[in-house]
Design a protein around this motif. Structure first.
Motif: not given
Length: 645
Positions: A510-513, A529-539, A609-620
């Motif tokens: 897992k990694n985040v930027r 801002g925007v968080d981008e989290v990248r997950y790597g799984l087995s398949d 493929g074997a990757r999932v990306v989670y995105l989150l922004a915080n409007p206000a």
């Protein structure tokens, strides 16, 4: 004489019989002794010996009183002449020599002015009886050097051609000063080339040609007049120069198609190889285009295309560069900039093209939003298109075409204010110019150029969003920046995921930027801002299972939590890199904290493929992406994901 006393020339003595040699002194009689190979004879180290078969010649010692006298070395014994008799005109062999050289000029005596002296002996000081006439300038080229070498004409290379106006120069020939008589030497004649037989030396102009005596007078042939010798020397010089010229011409011909030499230097890059105003007029009706400027070897102060760095540290240096700017005539809008750089070889051009392609994919130099990209076929060896929007108060669109044609790299930046020039329109304007360029750079020429929608080129940090993949929130204000990628996650989410986002089940890595908006006061008040989290799984199956769980939890959040409101867009499939696809779903989540305060989030799930990306922004406070803009960010995240190996 000694080595330090070159004032008295050495002269070879004629052979003498043993009865004529004095009994004592420096030239004392040599003692001839038949010695059997079985006899035990002690020859001291001071007794010089000359060995000829089983016969030894013992030379007498010098008298002490003669030590200071200058002399020549002891003459050799009389030569043993071959049998049968000598052939006419040859010195050492009566057989016809096996030589590829033929001499059609009359034979000269060894004492003529055209015979070079040994390099170790000065010319004779004997009075001359041949007039010293001025030699034509090409006579020197006909005289062989004292130590002949094989001449070679180097094949021309792209870096070794003479400067403009400079002719090819043949190497100057060594030419001794003509005189009536050159001193005789006991050194055998040297062949003009190292593969010529020694018996052919008399035919190659070295040594005696007619077998005459030491004076050069032949008993059977009259001496040749000075005028005749000069005429023949002139003819020989002309022939030598003709052969040299032919060799240079043959070398140049060999470097052409099918030859083995280096490629001939290409014609110079000129403005004819660039896109012209007429090309633009034909491509876009209703606008008249005019060439504003064409700059040779543009410097740092020259106009620059957007998205590309102005420096090229570590990249090959261009051999030639041209930059042209074209603008719309009065009443029209738009402009076009083209820069062409040529390089020493295809490898150098390819290296530069790939580096610029990565720069173009991230567009890191300017405040631009990367709207989209296009793959190009049928135009050149390699090409790509990227469209960006500067997002000023008045929109400014740039359609950029990056092309490699053989040894040349070209960037075309077409600017419009009302709407971006489409890839097809740009190709229609550029094709004619690249047709003219390909013949210069040995590149693939245009056939039927086509553009197809594709992700922007991968950046130097593939898989992650580029900062310019995110649009501005306020037109003309703000700039996106990004933190370093880290595996240390601290993500809270929207409280609707119902999964620990820092340690989801089945995740192998897992990694985040985080991307943060700056230089916009409205964004700084809320820390947008925007968080981008990248997950790597087995398949791929595990990745799909995690994406399905997150999507189900987000979509059902309102049913589970009365304080939550969720607006969702069902999962869709989109195209990534050619031959790949990805899926994504987007959500707007609102969480009511109390009667007066509500917190909002934008969430997206992307998987491939074997990757999932989670995105989150915080409007206000109304500071937020528009729905189409957020969807474009999510799609770009999916496109970048497909650029990972």
């Amino acid at each position: 004489m000694t080595d330090n006393e070159p004032t008295r020339p050495r002269r070879a003595l004629p052979p003498v019989s043993p009865d004529e040699v004095p009994a004592s002194g420096r030239f004392a009689r040599a003692t001839w002794t038949n010695v059997s190979s079985d006899d035990d004879v002690d020859f001291g180290e001071d007794d010089p010996l000359t060995v000829t078969g089983t016969r030894f010649l013992a030379l007498s010692h010098l008298d002490d009183e003669d030590e200071d006298e200058a002399s020549t070395p002891v003459p050799p014994p009389a030569p043993v002449l071959p049998s049968p008799p000598l052939a006419d005109g040859r010195r050492y062999s009566s057989a016809t020599p096996n030589s590829p050289f033929k001499v059609y000029a009359p034979r000269f005596s060894a004492t003529t002015a055209l015979t070079p002296a040994s390099p170790n002996e000065p010319p004779s000081t004997a009075p001359t009886h041949i007039p010293q006439l001025p030699s034509p300038p090409f006579v020197a080229a006909a005289v062989s050097p004292p130590t002949p070498v094989r001449a070679s004409v180097p094949a021309p290379t792209a870096s070794a051609w003479p400067a403009e106006g400079e002719a090819h120069k043949a190497p100057s020939a060594w030419a001794p000063t003509p005189s009536a008589h050159w001193p005789r030497t006991s050194t055998p004649p040297v062949a003009a080339f190292d593969d010529v037989p020694a018996s052919a030396s008399a035919q190659s102009g070295q040594g005696d040609l007619d077998g005459g005596d030491a004076s050069g007078d032949s008993p059977s042939k009259p001496r040749m007049s000075t005028r005749t010798r000069i005429i023949w020397a002139t003819v020989a010089g002309v022939v030598a120069l003709a052969l040299v010229a032919f060799g240079i011409w043959a070398g140049i011909r060999a470097s052409g198609p099918g030859g083995t030499g280096s490629p001939t230097p290409p014609a110079a890059l000129s403005d004819v190889h660039l896109i012209s105003a007429a090309d633009l007029n034909a491509a876009r009706a209703g606008t008249t285009w005019v060439v504003k400027d064409t700059v040779v070897s543009p410097s740092g102060g020259a106009p620059q295309p957007v998205c590309l760095l102005t420096t090229s540290d570590g990249l090959p240096t261009a051999t030639n560069s041209l930059l042209r700017t074209i603008g719309a005539d009065a009443g029209g809008t738009g402009a076009l900039l083209q820069r062409v750089d040529t390089y020493a070889d295809v490898d150098s051009a390819t290296k530069v093209f790939n580096a610029k392609k990565a720069q173009l994919g991230g567009c890191t130099r300017t405040l631009a939003w990367i709207v989209g990209g296009a793959g190009v076929t049928g135009l050149a060896d390699d090409a790509t298109i990227v469209t960006v929007d500067i997002q000023n108060a008045i929109a400014e669109y740039h359609t950029l075409l990056l092309v490699r044609s053989g040894t040349a790299v070209s960037i075309v930046d077409a600017t419009q204010v009302s709407a971006a020039l489409t890839p097809d329109e740009l190709l229609g304007a550029a094709t004619a110019g690249f047709t003219r360029l390909c013949s210069l750079t040995a590149g693939a020429c245009p056939s039927t150029p086509k553009a197809a929608a594709a992700p922007p080129p991968a950046t130097i940090d593939p898989g992650w969003l580029a900062t310019n993949d995110l649009p501005r929130i306020t037109a003309g204000t703000g700039q996106w920046g990004a933190t370093k990628v880290t595996s240390d996650l601290s993500v809270t989410g929207s409280k609707c995921e119902n999964v620990d986002l820092n340690t989801p089940p089945g995740v192998a890595n897992k990694n985040v930027r985080t991307y943060i908006m700056s230089n916009d006061p409205a964004a700084q008040q809320i820390g947008y801002g925007v968080d981008e989290v990248r997950y790597g799984l087995s398949d791929a199956a595990a990745a799909t299972a995690l994406a399905d769980q997150l999507n189900a939890n987000l979509a059902g959040c309102a049913a589970r939590t009365p304080t939550a409101t969720v607006q969702s867009v069902p999962a869709v499939e989109a195209a990534g890199e050619p031959g790949t696809k990805f899926s994504f779903a987007t959500y707007k989540v609102s969480q009511k904290v109390n009667d007066t305060k509500t917190i909002s989030f934008r969430v997206a799930i992307v998987w491939n493929g074997a990757r999932v990306v989670y995105l989150l922004a915080n409007p206000a406070n109304g500071y937020d992406f528009a729905d189409p803009a957020w969807t474009s960010v999510v799609q770009r995240a999916g496109e970048r994901l497909t650029q990972l190996p």
